[in-house]
Design an enzyme around this catalytic site. Sequence first.
Site, PDB file in Angstrom:
ATOM      1  N   GLU A 215      39.283  42.020  40.712  1.00 36.11           N
ATOM      2  CA  GLU A 215      39.228  43.343  39.599  1.00 36.11           C
ATOM      3  C   GLU A 215      38.288  43.308  38.861  1.00 36.11           C
ATOM      4  O   GLU A 215      38.117  42.655  37.995  1.00 36.11           O
ATOM      5  CB  GLU A 215      40.895  43.094  39.148  1.00 36.11           C
ATOM      6  CG  GLU A 215      41.813  43.388  40.085  1.00 36.11           C
ATOM      7  CD  GLU A 215      43.077  42.774  39.571  1.00 36.11           C
ATOM      8  OE1 GLU A 215      43.204  42.147  38.307  1.00 36.11           O
ATOM      9  OE2 GLU A 215      44.297  42.243  40.299  1.00 36.11           O
TER      10      GLU A 215
ATOM     11  N   LEU B 138      44.395  46.571  41.871  1.00 37.46           N
ATOM     12  CA  LEU B 138      44.885  45.773  41.087  1.00 37.46           C
ATOM     13  C   LEU B 138      45.985  45.208  41.872  1.00 37.46           C
ATOM     14  O   LEU B 138      47.166  45.352  41.703  1.00 37.46           O
ATOM     15  CB  LEU B 138      45.419  46.192  39.649  1.00 37.46           C
ATOM     16  CG  LEU B 138      44.554  46.336  38.505  1.00 37.46           C
ATOM     17  CD1 LEU B 138      43.298  47.246  38.880  1.00 37.46           C
ATOM     18  CD2 LEU B 138      45.052  46.377  37.248  1.00 37.46           C
ATOM     19  N   ALA B 139      45.682  44.193  42.847  1.00 33.88           N
ATOM     20  CA  ALA B 139      46.807  43.578  43.653  1.00 33.88           C
ATOM     21  C   ALA B 139      46.247  42.256  44.157  1.00 33.88           C
ATOM     22  O   ALA B 139      45.539  42.170  45.040  1.00 33.88           O
ATOM     23  CB  ALA B 139      46.961  44.690  44.992  1.00 33.88           C
ATOM     24  N   GLU B 140      46.761  41.237  43.496  1.00 34.96           N
ATOM     25  CA  GLU B 140      46.321  39.962  43.464  1.00 34.96           C
ATOM     26  C   GLU B 140      46.639  39.276  44.803  1.00 34.96           C
ATOM     27  O   GLU B 140      45.563  38.588  45.537  1.00 34.96           O
ATOM     28  CB  GLU B 140      46.672  38.949  42.551  1.00 34.96           C
ATOM     29  CG  GLU B 140      46.270  39.252  41.013  1.00 34.96           C
ATOM     30  CD  GLU B 140      46.594  40.592  40.472  1.00 34.96           C
ATOM     31  OE1 GLU B 140      47.852  40.884  41.091  1.00 34.96           O
ATOM     32  OE2 GLU B 140      46.111  40.836  39.590  1.00 34.96           O
TER      33      GLU B 140
ATOM     34  N   GLN C 157      41.933  37.919  37.805  1.00 33.28           N
ATOM     35  CA  GLN C 157      41.392  38.359  36.464  1.00 33.28           C
ATOM     36  C   GLN C 157      41.712  37.203  35.227  1.00 33.28           C
ATOM     37  O   GLN C 157      41.175  36.883  34.360  1.00 33.28           O
ATOM     38  CB  GLN C 157      41.964  39.676  36.073  1.00 33.28           C
ATOM     39  CG  GLN C 157      40.973  40.212  34.780  1.00 33.28           C
ATOM     40  CD  GLN C 157      40.984  41.862  34.788  1.00 33.28           C
ATOM     41  OE1 GLN C 157      41.957  42.661  34.554  1.00 33.28           O
ATOM     42  NE2 GLN C 157      39.849  42.445  35.344  1.00 33.28           N
TER      43      GLN C 157
ATOM     44  N   ASP D 158      44.894  33.697  34.737  1.00 36.87           N
ATOM     45  CA  ASP D 158      45.476  32.883  35.194  1.00 36.87           C
ATOM     46  C   ASP D 158      46.996  33.241  35.807  1.00 36.87           C
ATOM     47  O   ASP D 158      47.527  32.992  36.980  1.00 36.87           O
ATOM     48  CB  ASP D 158      45.940  31.796  34.077  1.00 36.87           C
ATOM     49  CG  ASP D 158      45.946  31.972  32.949  1.00 36.87           C
ATOM     50  OD1 ASP D 158      46.294  32.901  32.362  1.00 36.87           O
ATOM     51  OD2 ASP D 158      45.123  31.521  31.956  1.00 36.87           O
ATOM     52  N   GLY D 159      47.592  34.011  34.888  1.00 38.41           N
ATOM     53  CA  GLY D 159      48.969  34.387  34.972  1.00 38.41           C
ATOM     54  C   GLY D 159      49.129  35.396  36.097  1.00 38.41           C
ATOM     55  O   GLY D 159      50.208  35.607  36.586  1.00 38.41           O
ATOM     56  N   PHE D 160      48.042  36.068  36.300  1.00 33.38           N
ATOM     57  CA  PHE D 160      48.050  36.891  37.581  1.00 33.38           C
ATOM     58  C   PHE D 160      47.754  36.249  38.987  1.00 33.38           C
ATOM     59  O   PHE D 160      47.558  36.970  40.092  1.00 33.38           O
ATOM     60  CB  PHE D 160      47.173  38.196  37.319  1.00 33.38           C
ATOM     61  CG  PHE D 160      47.568  38.924  35.920  1.00 33.38           C
ATOM     62  CD1 PHE D 160      48.742  39.243  35.917  1.00 33.38           C
ATOM     63  CD2 PHE D 160      46.584  38.910  35.042  1.00 33.38           C
ATOM     64  CE1 PHE D 160      48.855  39.931  34.661  1.00 33.38           C
ATOM     65  CE2 PHE D 160      46.588  39.527  33.768  1.00 33.38           C
ATOM     66  CZ  PHE D 160      47.797  39.917  33.582  1.00 33.38           C
TER      67      PHE D 160
ATOM     68  N   PRO E  49      51.242  36.572  41.548  1.00 38.00           N
ATOM     69  CA  PRO E  49      51.505  37.662  42.512  1.00 38.00           C
ATOM     70  C   PRO E  49      50.656  37.185  43.690  1.00 38.00           C
ATOM     71  O   PRO E  49      51.051  37.651  44.980  1.00 38.00           O
ATOM     72  CB  PRO E  49      50.823  38.688  41.907  1.00 38.00           C
ATOM     73  CG  PRO E  49      50.868  38.518  40.456  1.00 38.00           C
ATOM     74  CD  PRO E  49      50.764  37.085  40.292  1.00 38.00           C
TER      75      PRO E  49
ATOM     76  N   HIS F  43      48.408  35.594  29.844  1.00 38.90           N
ATOM     77  CA  HIS F  43      46.758  35.158  29.689  1.00 38.90           C
ATOM     78  C   HIS F  43      46.500  33.760  29.239  1.00 38.90           C
ATOM     79  O   HIS F  43      45.081  33.780  29.042  1.00 38.90           O
ATOM     80  CB  HIS F  43      46.094  36.341  28.933  1.00 38.90           C
ATOM     81  CG  HIS F  43      46.272  37.836  29.487  1.00 38.90           C
ATOM     82  ND1 HIS F  43      47.314  38.573  29.372  1.00 38.90           N
ATOM     83  CD2 HIS F  43      45.143  38.616  30.021  1.00 38.90           C
ATOM     84  CE1 HIS F  43      47.258  39.686  30.075  1.00 38.90           C
ATOM     85  NE2 HIS F  43      45.936  39.781  29.944  1.00 38.90           N
TER      86      HIS F  43
END
Lengths: 107, 343
Positions: B29, B58-60, B82, B84-86, B89, B129
Amino acid sequence: MASHTFTLPDLGEGLVEATVLEWLVAVGDGVERNAPLVEVETTKASTELPSPAGGTVLELHAAEGETVAVGAPLFTLEIAAESGIVGTVPAEAPPTRRVRLRPPAAR
Amino acid sequence: MAEWTMQEALNAALADCLADDDRTLILGEDVGRNGGVFRVTAGLQERFGEQRVFDTPLAEAGILGTAVGLCMHGFRPIAEMQFDGFTFPAFNQLAAHVSKLRTRSGGALNLPLTLRVPSYGAIRSPEHHSESIETFCAHLPSIKVVSPSTPSEAYALLRAAVADPDPVVFLEPKSRYWSREERVAGDDLVGAGARQSGADADAERGDGYASRIVRSGSDVTLIAWGACVQRCVQAAAFAAEDGVEVEVLDLRWLKPLDVDGLVASVARTRRAVVVHEAPVTLGLGAEVAALLGERLFGTLAAPVGRVGAPDMPYPVAALEDEYLPSPDRILLAIQRTFDAVAA
């Protein structure tokens, strides 16, 4: 009392500028720290910037609709004392300590 | 030599990877036109073109799934989450496919992909984040995990991760992106990742997954990786004021772990404390403590200490300094290793 000019903070994610949508205060207004000051719009989102300090608004450096670069002057406050500034990227503070070590008696 | 930041070092490593091998691609992203939210991929699409450095939706799960597919067709993708928290998914891709495909295919398919993840906290960011995901990743078979602590380390380890034949999760300490360091020259840099094992600081290790001794000391070993290495260096400086000589060991690779390097250091100091941002419960410190207990049961002067987070979600920015390992918490853990008495 000291006047302090604040620049448009780095809004993160590599954004380099923002457009002033609406000032929520006028020159002469008193503001509390963290009170909403201005609404800005980036290519990613619109967001309210909180006042980084308590004080009196001396000057607004951009008109509504105007685009401001990150780091360019945004507003000037008259500040009573050094009261801490939020909303900026934290500079790396020197580490502090309170704990003292008692080394082991026998090595 | 000039100084460089970790962001510049990572950018240089990616540019060199793209220049060296046409099969290398970068996807994620905002990595293309924007150059990445932390500027790590800045200028790369301009230089190498939209076929090699490209933006994704935006689709990990899609980003990592695409990287898996690219590997199956001979490419060497470098995918970015983008923040860590993402990564969560995308976790199904990681656990169900990245971890299993080589075994499932009987060794016919290799996945030479690198997953870059800006990681850890301390930058006053909002929820999702500031996560530490190393344990989740290292727990999955067939996936390697590495986390650099300085600009030159970041360069060398990213080159090593991209060159690795296996999938590597590369955890970038985002609080250190703007840290500066003297730039190490040319060939020294590429070799740096494979030197300075804790087992023998002067010897090159064959496998290239060695830890490094950041600071030598005889009283206790602090073990860390990524952003916490600097915290340990600060704590070691404070300890020195009290006459305590702390060894700081940067693990670098969280999988495979440099067990020999760990054991060699702690065999000398007889005391160890592991420091990480993740919760203590089932954090990587638990694995390190267990390994040291197995290998050094008769040598240890105290149980292996662990400094990390409580069992709670990463807090709001105003409280993160209380949550992260402070010099005082590290010093207290060191003191506990001095005060330990066998029952």
